[in-house]
Design an enzyme around this catalytic site. Structure first.
Site, PDB file in Angstrom:
ATOM      1  N   ASP A  13      -3.521  -3.977  42.384  1.00  0.00           N
ATOM      2  CA  ASP A  13      -4.904  -3.990  41.894  1.00  0.00           C
ATOM      3  C   ASP A  13      -4.985  -3.932  40.374  1.00  0.00           C
ATOM      4  O   ASP A  13      -5.912  -3.357  39.812  1.00  0.00           O
ATOM      5  CB  ASP A  13      -5.708  -2.828  42.517  1.00  0.00           C
ATOM      6  N   LYS A  16      -4.537  -9.071  38.734  1.00  0.00           N
ATOM      7  CA  LYS A  16      -3.739 -10.315  38.686  1.00  0.00           C
ATOM      8  C   LYS A  16      -4.623 -11.539  38.914  1.00  0.00           C
ATOM      9  O   LYS A  16      -4.402 -12.577  38.314  1.00  0.00           O
ATOM     10  CB  LYS A  16      -2.644 -10.271  39.770  1.00  0.00           C
ATOM     11  N   GLY A  40      -6.032  -8.456  47.825  1.00  0.00           N
ATOM     12  CA  GLY A  40      -7.403  -8.826  47.501  1.00  0.00           C
ATOM     13  C   GLY A  40      -7.474  -9.107  46.019  1.00  0.00           C
ATOM     14  O   GLY A  40      -7.219  -8.218  45.215  1.00  0.00           O
ATOM     15  N   HIS A  41      -7.746 -10.343  45.654  1.00  0.00           N
ATOM     16  CA  HIS A  41      -7.829 -10.702  44.241  1.00  0.00           C
ATOM     17  C   HIS A  41      -9.277 -11.035  43.897  1.00  0.00           C
ATOM     18  O   HIS A  41      -9.870 -11.932  44.479  1.00  0.00           O
ATOM     19  CB  HIS A  41      -6.908 -11.888  43.945  1.00  0.00           C
ATOM     20  N   GLN A 223       0.325  -7.842  45.524  1.00  0.00           N
ATOM     21  CA  GLN A 223       0.852  -6.470  45.468  1.00  0.00           C
ATOM     22  C   GLN A 223       1.550  -6.213  44.122  1.00  0.00           C
ATOM     23  O   GLN A 223       1.164  -6.836  43.148  1.00  0.00           O
ATOM     24  CB  GLN A 223       1.778  -6.165  46.649  1.00  0.00           C
TER      25      GLN A 223
HETATM   26  P1  IMP Z   1       0.630  -3.109  53.866  1.00  0.00           P
HETATM   27  O1  IMP Z   1       1.034  -4.099  52.829  1.00  0.00           O
HETATM   28  O2  IMP Z   1      -0.703  -3.397  54.491  1.00  0.00           O
HETATM   29  O3  IMP Z   1       1.707  -2.872  54.886  1.00  0.00           O
HETATM   30  O4  IMP Z   1       0.450  -1.680  53.145  1.00  0.00           O
HETATM   31  C1  IMP Z   1       1.545  -0.984  52.561  1.00  0.00           C
HETATM   32  C2  IMP Z   1       1.144  -0.308  51.270  1.00  0.00           C
HETATM   33  O5  IMP Z   1       0.861  -1.274  50.286  1.00  0.00           O
HETATM   34  C3  IMP Z   1      -0.127   0.550  51.398  1.00  0.00           C
HETATM   35  O6  IMP Z   1      -0.012   1.665  50.522  1.00  0.00           O
HETATM   36  C4  IMP Z   1      -1.214  -0.377  50.886  1.00  0.00           C
HETATM   37  O7  IMP Z   1      -2.326   0.321  50.382  1.00  0.00           O
HETATM   38  C5  IMP Z   1      -0.454  -1.089  49.774  1.00  0.00           C
HETATM   39  N1  IMP Z   1      -1.013  -2.416  49.490  1.00  0.00           N
HETATM   40  C6  IMP Z   1      -0.881  -3.553  50.204  1.00  0.00           C
HETATM   41  N2  IMP Z   1      -1.529  -4.562  49.617  1.00  0.00           N
HETATM   42  C7  IMP Z   1      -2.075  -4.070  48.489  1.00  0.00           C
HETATM   43  C8  IMP Z   1      -2.861  -4.655  47.430  1.00  0.00           C
HETATM   44  O8  IMP Z   1      -3.173  -5.841  47.403  1.00  0.00           O
HETATM   45  N3  IMP Z   1      -3.223  -3.787  46.453  1.00  0.00           N
HETATM   46  C9  IMP Z   1      -2.869  -2.480  46.439  1.00  0.00           C
HETATM   47  N4  IMP Z   1      -2.137  -1.911  47.389  1.00  0.00           N
HETATM   48  C10 IMP Z   1      -1.746  -2.695  48.408  1.00  0.00           C
END
Ligand code: IMP
Length: 427
Positions: A13, A16, A40-41, A223
């Site tokens: 977050d 990007k 989420g962008h 991420q």
């Molecule tokens: P997952 O990717 O849904 O398996 O989540 C694993 C970890 O990555 C969790 O702590 C999520 O909150 C974090 N995470 C996954 N995608 C994002 C993102 O786009 N932004 C921030 N954190 C993310």
């Protein structure tokens, strides 16, 4: 040849999407290399706010090709929804290409994501529940289904039968949940594939052809480095490699083909989900960061945890990704503070250390060492050039630059496209 990678340098977050959007004006192609709809962008244009999950941020420019690479896990239903929403808002999505090698999220993946999270109890990761982890586990375990498998009805049915038999045993015998119906999945996914068919192709070949043709390509990471499966705060991470190396792999680009790697960092730091967060601020100032920065998840709406800029995290990310430069976002969110803490190292077991630790337990016990920089208590969001920034804000940027060890070339001072200052390096 011109390939630029944009990567998150913290826990996600960082903005990007905004940086990709502002560079995409000069790009011919934007590639999303990995992750799923967990990302989420957010991009704000004159046409309003767009929240993109799988579609690359370049979609908001009419002449930019957008590629969803082999490293992405695609939930076809949510991709179709995203494409339909964009179409409804007048965005032409015919330039979206989906890799036939991308792995597919099937209905058991989000279900297992939820059941696994529940069974972790207090040790839950706080995933986005989009099925990301179970889908990548299947991919690596060679039980995954690729887009290419699903475009052929017979292969899809045969592969699904094999995998679903096992998944239904796990769902019913381990979790006491209901089994999933094979024919229902086949029927729904066949219709999704029909809808997506015009977009499916050999994405890595399209990317390589674009490189050969001297086109300008942006790889838009999802991420972030501290969520990386190897270098992040494991197990509180995502299931991919959101680093520059992972971006190359997911996009089908060799490291030697990359010209620039831009790390995106917030001027402070946030995290969603569980896990170590040394500079987390629990008091009123953390709340100010959250409300001023509108720190709520784009995908899940969850309030983000907030804290101060973490020098060790940033320097680690700069090195692991081989960053050539840095984009610093949301500087304006700090406009209200008198003094701004910046973490320069950690204290652990009586010693001063300067890197994140591998063990989540130990990393959760480090104490941040802070240096306090003067705030500027002045609105920065209307600055047109670097010189318009107050002296204290300029000193803040320079100090972060020293801690990161890379030049800061872009500074975000607000959500809109025009609120980015360029600093000293030609694009
Ligand atoms: P997952 O990717 O849904 O398996 O989540 C694993 C970890 O990555 C969790 O702590 C999520 O909150 C974090 N995470 C996954 N995608 C994002 C993102 O786009 N932004 C921030 N954190 C993310």
């Amino acid at each position: 040849m011109s390939v630029t990678i944009i990567i998150g340098g913290q826990w996600g977050d960082e903005g990007k999407g905004k940086i990709t959007d502002s560079l995409a004006v000069q790009a011919d192609m934007v590639v999303r290399p990995n992750g799923s709809a967990n990302a989420g962008h957010t991009v704000q244009t004159d046409a309003g706010i767009f929240k993109l999950h799988l579609v690359p941020s370049g979609i908001l420019y009419t002449d930019c090709d957008c590629v969803i690479g082999a490293g992405v896990a695609i939930d076809p239903e949510s991709l179709i929804e995203e494409l339909d929403d964009l179409n409804k808002r007048g965005v032409n999505t015919s330039r979206v290409m989906i890799s036939d090698r991308a792995t597919v999220i099937l209905p058991y993946h989000p279900l297992l994501d939820q059941l696994e999270e529940q069974s972790r109890g207090e040790q839950s990761i706080g995933t986005t529940l989009k099925g990301n982890g179970p889908a990548y586990a299947d991919k690596v375990g060679r039980r995954g289904l690729r887009i290419a498998d699903m475009t052929d009805e017979r292969t899809f049915a045969e592969r699904l039968r094999l995998v679903l038999a096992e998944k239904n045993k796990i769902l019913t015998r381990i979790y006491g949940a209901d089994p999933l119906d094979e024919s229902e999945i086949l029927e729904h996914y066949a219709s999704y594939m029909e809808r997506l068919a015009p977009h499916i192709g050999q994405a890595e070949i399209a990317v390589q052809d674009a490189i050969d043709a001297g086109k300008r390509i942006l790889i838009e990471g999802a991420q972030a480095t501290l969520l990386d499966i190897d270098y992040g705060s494991y197990p509180y991470v995502t299931s991919t490699s959101p680093t520059a190396a992972g971006a190359c792999q997911g996009a089908g680009v060799g490291p030697g083909q990359v010209d620039r790697t831009i790390g995106v960092f917030k001027a402070y730091i946030t995290r969603v989900g569980s896990g170590p967060f040394p500079t987390e601020e629990h008091d009123q100032r953390g709340e100010i960061l959250r409300s001023r920065g509108k720190e709520f998840g784009t995908t899940t709406g969850r309030p983000r945890r907030t804290g101060w800029f973490d020098g060790p995290v940033a320097r680690y990310a700069a090195r692991i990704n081989g960053l050539s430069e840095v984009a610093l976002t949301k500087l304006d969110i700090l406009d209200e503070f008198d003094r701004i803490p910046v973490c320069t190292g950690y204290r652990y077991g009586g010693e001063l250390i300067s890197n994140p630790l591998a063990s989540a337990l130990q990393y959760g016990e480090v104490e941040p060492v802070y240096e306090y920089l003067d705030g500027w208590r002045q609105d920065t969001s209307n600055a047109q050039t670097m010189d318009d920034l107050p002296a204290a804000a300029q000193r803040y940027i320079e100090r972060l630059e020293e801690l990161i060890g890379r030049p800061i070339t872009y500074i975000g001072i607000g959500p809109s496209r025009s609120q980015i200052l360029e600093r000293g390096v030609a694009v």
